[in-house]
Design a protein around this motif. Structure first.
Motif, PDB file in Angstrom:
ATOM      1  N   GLU A  13     -54.963  49.006-114.087  1.00  0.00           N
ATOM      2  CA  GLU A  13     -55.580  47.703-114.334  1.00  0.00           C
ATOM      3  C   GLU A  13     -54.683  46.822-115.204  1.00  0.00           C
ATOM      4  O   GLU A  13     -54.560  45.623-114.955  1.00  0.00           O
ATOM      5  N   LYS A  14     -54.062  47.409-116.217  1.00  0.00           N
ATOM      6  CA  LYS A  14     -53.157  46.635-117.078  1.00  0.00           C
ATOM      7  C   LYS A  14     -51.950  46.136-116.295  1.00  0.00           C
ATOM      8  O   LYS A  14     -51.470  45.029-116.517  1.00  0.00           O
ATOM      9  N   LYS A  15     -51.457  46.945-115.399  1.00  0.00           N
ATOM     10  CA  LYS A  15     -50.280  46.602-114.598  1.00  0.00           C
ATOM     11  C   LYS A  15     -50.676  45.784-113.363  1.00  0.00           C
ATOM     12  O   LYS A  15     -49.819  45.221-112.687  1.00  0.00           O
ATOM     13  N   ASN A  16     -51.975  45.722-113.089  1.00  0.00           N
ATOM     14  CA  ASN A  16     -52.515  44.998-111.942  1.00  0.00           C
ATOM     15  C   ASN A  16     -51.921  45.507-110.626  1.00  0.00           C
ATOM     16  O   ASN A  16     -51.397  44.736-109.816  1.00  0.00           O
ATOM     17  N   ILE A  17     -52.016  46.823-110.435  1.00  0.00           N
ATOM     18  CA  ILE A  17     -51.502  47.450-109.218  1.00  0.00           C
ATOM     19  C   ILE A  17     -52.579  48.357-108.621  1.00  0.00           C
ATOM     20  O   ILE A  17     -53.289  49.049-109.356  1.00  0.00           O
ATOM     21  N   THR A  18     -52.709  48.310-107.331  1.00  0.00           N
ATOM     22  CA  THR A  18     -53.711  49.133-106.649  1.00  0.00           C
ATOM     23  C   THR A  18     -53.154  50.522-106.354  1.00  0.00           C
ATOM     24  O   THR A  18     -51.931  50.728-106.357  1.00  0.00           O
ATOM     25  N   ILE A  19     -54.062  51.427-106.074  1.00  0.00           N
ATOM     26  CA  ILE A  19     -53.657  52.776-105.679  1.00  0.00           C
ATOM     27  C   ILE A  19     -52.828  52.698-104.404  1.00  0.00           C
ATOM     28  O   ILE A  19     -51.807  53.376-104.273  1.00  0.00           O
ATOM     29  N   LYS A  20     -53.251  51.854-103.484  1.00  0.00           N
ATOM     30  CA  LYS A  20     -52.549  51.714-102.202  1.00  0.00           C
ATOM     31  C   LYS A  20     -51.117  51.230-102.404  1.00  0.00           C
ATOM     32  O   LYS A  20     -50.200  51.684-101.725  1.00  0.00           O
ATOM     33  N   ALA A  21     -50.907  50.299-103.319  1.00  0.00           N
ATOM     34  CA  ALA A  21     -49.565  49.793-103.598  1.00  0.00           C
ATOM     35  C   ALA A  21     -48.714  50.809-104.352  1.00  0.00           C
ATOM     36  O   ALA A  21     -47.496  50.877-104.164  1.00  0.00           O
ATOM     37  N   LEU A  22     -49.336  51.595-105.191  1.00  0.00           N
ATOM     38  CA  LEU A  22     -48.624  52.586-105.999  1.00  0.00           C
ATOM     39  C   LEU A  22     -48.237  53.817-105.182  1.00  0.00           C
ATOM     40  O   LEU A  22     -47.195  54.432-105.438  1.00  0.00           O
ATOM     41  N   GLN A  23     -49.034  54.165-104.217  1.00  0.00           N
ATOM     42  CA  GLN A  23     -48.862  55.394-103.437  1.00  0.00           C
ATOM     43  C   GLN A  23     -47.452  55.574-102.860  1.00  0.00           C
ATOM     44  O   GLN A  23     -46.832  56.609-103.079  1.00  0.00           O
ATOM     45  N   PRO A  24     -46.883  54.599-102.159  1.00  0.00           N
ATOM     46  CA  PRO A  24     -45.540  54.825-101.623  1.00  0.00           C
ATOM     47  C   PRO A  24     -44.450  54.882-102.700  1.00  0.00           C
ATOM     48  O   PRO A  24     -43.412  55.499-102.500  1.00  0.00           O
ATOM     49  N   LEU A  25     -44.708  54.267-103.832  1.00  0.00           N
ATOM     50  CA  LEU A  25     -43.720  54.277-104.918  1.00  0.00           C
ATOM     51  C   LEU A  25     -43.576  55.641-105.562  1.00  0.00           C
ATOM     52  O   LEU A  25     -42.525  55.971-106.107  1.00  0.00           O
ATOM     53  N   VAL A  26     -44.654  56.436-105.524  1.00  0.00           N
ATOM     54  CA  VAL A  26     -44.619  57.751-106.168  1.00  0.00           C
ATOM     55  C   VAL A  26     -44.538  58.895-105.160  1.00  0.00           C
ATOM     56  O   VAL A  26     -44.388  60.047-105.538  1.00  0.00           O
ATOM     57  N   GLY A  27     -44.655  58.582-103.881  1.00  0.00           N
ATOM     58  CA  GLY A  27     -44.490  59.593-102.853  1.00  0.00           C
ATOM     59  C   GLY A  27     -45.648  60.557-102.703  1.00  0.00           C
ATOM     60  O   GLY A  27     -45.443  61.719-102.351  1.00  0.00           O
ATOM     61  N   ALA A  28     -46.852  60.078-102.958  1.00  0.00           N
ATOM     62  CA  ALA A  28     -48.038  60.925-102.797  1.00  0.00           C
ATOM     63  C   ALA A  28     -48.866  60.388-101.637  1.00  0.00           C
ATOM     64  O   ALA A  28     -48.833  59.191-101.342  1.00  0.00           O
ATOM     65  N   GLU A  37     -43.831  54.229-113.116  1.00  0.00           N
ATOM     66  CA  GLU A  37     -44.194  53.008-112.391  1.00  0.00           C
ATOM     67  C   GLU A  37     -45.204  52.156-113.162  1.00  0.00           C
ATOM     68  O   GLU A  37     -45.214  50.937-113.033  1.00  0.00           O
ATOM     69  N   LEU A  38     -46.053  52.816-113.965  1.00  0.00           N
ATOM     70  CA  LEU A  38     -47.081  52.089-114.715  1.00  0.00           C
ATOM     71  C   LEU A  38     -46.640  51.720-116.131  1.00  0.00           C
ATOM     72  O   LEU A  38     -47.410  51.162-116.903  1.00  0.00           O
ATOM     73  N   ASP A  39     -45.400  52.072-116.471  1.00  0.00           N
ATOM     74  CA  ASP A  39     -44.835  51.758-117.791  1.00  0.00           C
ATOM     75  C   ASP A  39     -45.655  52.348-118.933  1.00  0.00           C
ATOM     76  O   ASP A  39     -45.939  51.672-119.936  1.00  0.00           O
ATOM     77  N   VAL A  40     -46.053  53.610-118.770  1.00  0.00           N
ATOM     78  CA  VAL A  40     -46.740  54.339-119.834  1.00  0.00           C
ATOM     79  C   VAL A  40     -46.040  55.680-120.018  1.00  0.00           C
ATOM     80  O   VAL A  40     -45.308  56.130-119.134  1.00  0.00           O
ATOM     81  N   SER A  41     -46.271  56.311-121.152  1.00  0.00           N
ATOM     82  CA  SER A  41     -45.673  57.625-121.351  1.00  0.00           C
ATOM     83  C   SER A  41     -46.477  58.679-120.593  1.00  0.00           C
ATOM     84  O   SER A  41     -47.689  58.540-120.393  1.00  0.00           O
ATOM     85  N   LEU A  42     -45.810  59.721-120.192  1.00  0.00           N
ATOM     86  CA  LEU A  42     -46.479  60.820-119.508  1.00  0.00           C
ATOM     87  C   LEU A  42     -47.488  61.473-120.447  1.00  0.00           C
ATOM     88  O   LEU A  42     -48.593  61.844-120.023  1.00  0.00           O
ATOM     89  N   ASP A  43     -47.155  61.598-121.718  1.00  0.00           N
ATOM     90  CA  ASP A  43     -48.090  62.167-122.690  1.00  0.00           C
ATOM     91  C   ASP A  43     -49.375  61.358-122.743  1.00  0.00           C
ATOM     92  O   ASP A  43     -50.468  61.907-122.716  1.00  0.00           O
ATOM     93  N   TRP A  44     -49.240  60.042-122.823  1.00  0.00           N
ATOM     94  CA  TRP A  44     -50.440  59.195-122.881  1.00  0.00           C
ATOM     95  C   TRP A  44     -51.263  59.338-121.609  1.00  0.00           C
ATOM     96  O   TRP A  44     -52.470  59.499-121.652  1.00  0.00           O
ATOM     97  N   LEU A  45     -50.598  59.273-120.455  1.00  0.00           N
ATOM     98  CA  LEU A  45     -51.287  59.364-119.179  1.00  0.00           C
ATOM     99  C   LEU A  45     -52.062  60.666-119.048  1.00  0.00           C
ATOM    100  O   LEU A  45     -53.153  60.699-118.506  1.00  0.00           O
TER     101      LEU A  45
END
Length: 68
Positions: A15-30, A56-64
């Motif tokens: 939501e902060k990055k304003n990106i949908t799951i559909k848009a993110l999916q090809p970027l992460v290969g899932a 892709e979401l500009d957050v740390s893995l620890d936070w996520l």
């Protein structure tokens, strides 16, 4: 790391990055079904996918993952 915590943080970061799951999916290969599982808290992503999502979401893995 719980699937519910991941789902909550995943949604917040998207939501902060304003990106949908559909848009993110090809970027992460899932697959779409895998991404849906991560978003609903039914599944946890493998480490490599979680790392790509965090990047892709500009957050740390620890936070996520709710470690922070």
């Amino acid at each position: 790391m719980s699937p519910e915590m991941f789902a909550t943080r995943f949604k917040e970061a998207r939501e902060k990055k304003n990106i949908t799951i559909k848009a993110l999916q090809p970027l992460v290969g899932a697959s779409p079904s895998a991404m849906n599982g991560y978003a609903t808290g039914k599944n946890l992503p493998p480490l490599d996918v979680a790392s790509k999502i965090a990047q892709e979401l500009d957050v740390s893995l620890d936070w996520l993952c709710g470690i922070e």
